[in-house]
Motif scaffolding. Structure first.
Motif, short mmCIF file in Angstrom:
data_model
loop_
_atom_site.label_atom_id
_atom_site.label_comp_id
_atom_site.label_asym_id
_atom_site.label_seq_id
_atom_site.Cartn_x
_atom_site.Cartn_y
_atom_site.Cartn_z
N ASN A 1 46.52 48.77 -116.15
CA ASN A 1 45.86 50.06 -115.96
C ASN A 1 46.29 51.04 -117.05
O ASN A 1 47.38 50.93 -117.61
CB ASN A 1 46.21 50.65 -114.59
CG ASN A 1 45.84 49.74 -113.45
OD1 ASN A 1 44.71 49.27 -113.37
ND2 ASN A 1 46.79 49.48 -112.56
N SER A 2 45.45 52.02 -117.32
CA SER A 2 45.80 53.04 -118.31
C SER A 2 45.17 54.37 -117.93
O SER A 2 44.21 54.43 -117.16
CB SER A 2 45.34 52.63 -119.71
OG SER A 2 43.93 52.55 -119.77
N SER A 3 45.74 55.44 -118.47
CA SER A 3 45.19 56.78 -118.25
C SER A 3 45.23 57.55 -119.55
O SER A 3 46.07 57.30 -120.42
CB SER A 3 45.97 57.52 -117.16
OG SER A 3 47.31 57.74 -117.56
N ASP A 4 44.33 58.50 -119.67
CA ASP A 4 44.18 59.31 -120.88
C ASP A 4 44.60 60.74 -120.56
O ASP A 4 44.10 61.34 -119.60
CB ASP A 4 42.72 59.27 -121.34
CG ASP A 4 42.50 59.91 -122.69
OD1 ASP A 4 43.17 60.91 -123.01
OD2 ASP A 4 41.63 59.43 -123.43
N SER A 5 45.50 61.30 -121.34
CA SER A 5 46.00 62.65 -121.08
C SER A 5 44.96 63.73 -121.33
O SER A 5 45.09 64.86 -120.86
CB SER A 5 47.21 62.94 -121.97
OG SER A 5 46.81 63.01 -123.34
N GLY A 6 43.91 63.38 -122.09
CA GLY A 6 43.02 64.42 -122.58
C GLY A 6 43.53 64.91 -123.93
O GLY A 6 44.65 64.58 -124.33
N ILE A 7 42.74 65.69 -124.63
CA ILE A 7 43.08 66.11 -125.99
C ILE A 7 43.74 67.48 -125.98
O ILE A 7 43.27 68.41 -125.33
CB ILE A 7 41.82 66.13 -126.87
CG1 ILE A 7 41.22 64.72 -126.96
CG2 ILE A 7 42.14 66.66 -128.26
CD1 ILE A 7 39.88 64.67 -127.65
N PHE A 8 44.84 67.57 -126.73
CA PHE A 8 45.58 68.83 -126.89
C PHE A 8 45.63 69.18 -128.38
O PHE A 8 45.44 68.32 -129.24
CB PHE A 8 46.99 68.70 -126.33
CG PHE A 8 47.01 68.35 -124.86
CD1 PHE A 8 47.00 69.34 -123.90
CD2 PHE A 8 47.03 67.03 -124.45
CE1 PHE A 8 47.00 69.03 -122.56
CE2 PHE A 8 47.02 66.70 -123.11
CZ PHE A 8 47.01 67.71 -122.15
N THR A 9 45.89 70.44 -128.65
CA THR A 9 45.90 70.88 -130.04
C THR A 9 47.07 71.80 -130.32
O THR A 9 47.58 72.48 -129.42
CB THR A 9 44.57 71.60 -130.37
OG1 THR A 9 44.57 71.99 -131.75
CG2 THR A 9 44.40 72.85 -129.52
N PHE A 10 47.52 71.81 -131.58
CA PHE A 10 48.54 72.76 -132.03
C PHE A 10 48.33 73.01 -133.52
O PHE A 10 47.70 72.21 -134.22
CB PHE A 10 49.96 72.24 -131.77
CG PHE A 10 50.33 71.00 -132.54
CD1 PHE A 10 50.96 71.09 -133.79
CD2 PHE A 10 50.08 69.74 -132.03
CE1 PHE A 10 51.30 69.95 -134.50
CE2 PHE A 10 50.42 68.59 -132.73
CZ PHE A 10 51.03 68.70 -133.97
N LYS A 11 48.84 74.14 -133.98
CA LYS A 11 48.72 74.48 -135.40
C LYS A 11 50.10 74.58 -136.02
O LYS A 11 51.00 75.19 -135.45
CB LYS A 11 47.98 75.81 -135.58
CG LYS A 11 47.77 76.19 -137.05
CD LYS A 11 46.96 77.47 -137.20
CE LYS A 11 46.75 77.78 -138.68
NZ LYS A 11 45.93 79.01 -138.88
N VAL A 12 50.25 73.98 -137.20
CA VAL A 12 51.50 74.05 -137.94
C VAL A 12 51.44 75.27 -138.85
O VAL A 12 50.52 75.40 -139.67
CB VAL A 12 51.75 72.78 -138.77
CG1 VAL A 12 53.07 72.89 -139.52
CG2 VAL A 12 51.74 71.55 -137.87
#
Length: 226
Positions: free
Chosen positions: A214-225
């Motif tokens: 089984n697997s799960s997806d966290s969803g997409i997150f973003t950050f800026k450097v």
């Protein structure tokens, strides 16, 4: 005459006495459904849904509570307000959920938010996928500094009802959706350092896998450097 003066003075003191300010509500302690568990006590409504009773402890200086329950697969949130310390909701069977309680008092603007717990509502499955990984750092939309090695440490938290997580897949790229596999940490690793470039926005996600396939997806997150 002296007695009258003393009485008037006492009345003035009482009238001038400052009233204490109302206190903000305190955090409610969650009770049930338990954290990272399978809820098996729901009352069957039909083949696809059941009614689950959510419970928490009373918090001080609180008039009402706001229960928020989110289906982690659909991101649909159900909200119910109550003065009681429990509430019943009809939710889908076999799905992962998160829930928390907000304490409110009409005399103040401050509110208090409990911990967020996650659980699976029992269905017909014999095995469950891991809960979607929760991002610890960077927070979604945050701006961060890279270290002297031009790296940023990404951190997350995984959980599974059956405690059989085998590992993770970390995807990161400056475009969305992130499709570049950066690392494959083991189950006891919850962070990874990634190379980054200044003044760049990155997108990332975590795939959690267990021993049952089984697997799960966290969803997409973003950050800026910066």
């Amino acid at each position: 005459m002296r007695a009258i003066i003393l009485i008037l003075f006492g009345v003035l003191l009482i009238g001038c006495k400052k009233k204490s300010s109302p206190k903000p509500p305190e955090i409610a302690v969650l009770v049930f459904p338990n954290q990272n568990s399978e809820c098996t006590t729901g009352r069957d409504i039909n083949q696809t849904t059941s009614e689950v009773e959510f419970q928490w402890m009373a918090s001080n200086h609180t008039e009402t509570y706001e229960l928020r329950v989110t289906n982690l697969n659909t991101n649909i949130t159900q909200i119910i307000s109550t003065a009681a310390i429990s509430a019943k909701l009809t939710i889908a069977k076999g799905e992962p959920f998160s829930w928390f309680v907000r304490s409110l008092n009409t005399l103040v603007t401050e509110t208090a938010i409990s911990e967020t717990w996650r659980f699976y509502n029992a269905g017909f499955q014999t095995t469950y996928a891991p809960f979607p990984a929760e991002v610890i750092f960077p927070k979604n939309g945050a701006s961060v500094f890279k270290d002297i090695n031009n790296e940023v440490s990404l951190e997350w938290e995984g959980a599974d009802v059956e405690n059989d997580i085998e590992g993770y897949e970390l995807y990161l790229s400056p475009t969305t959706p992130p499709e570049i596999l950066i690392a494959s940490p083991s189950s006891n690793e919850n962070s990874a350092k990634v190379s980054v470039t200044s003044d760049t926005t990155y997108y990332w996600k975590i795939i959690t896998k267990d021993s049952e396939g089984n697997s799960s997806d966290s969803g997409i997150f973003t950050f800026k450097v910066i």
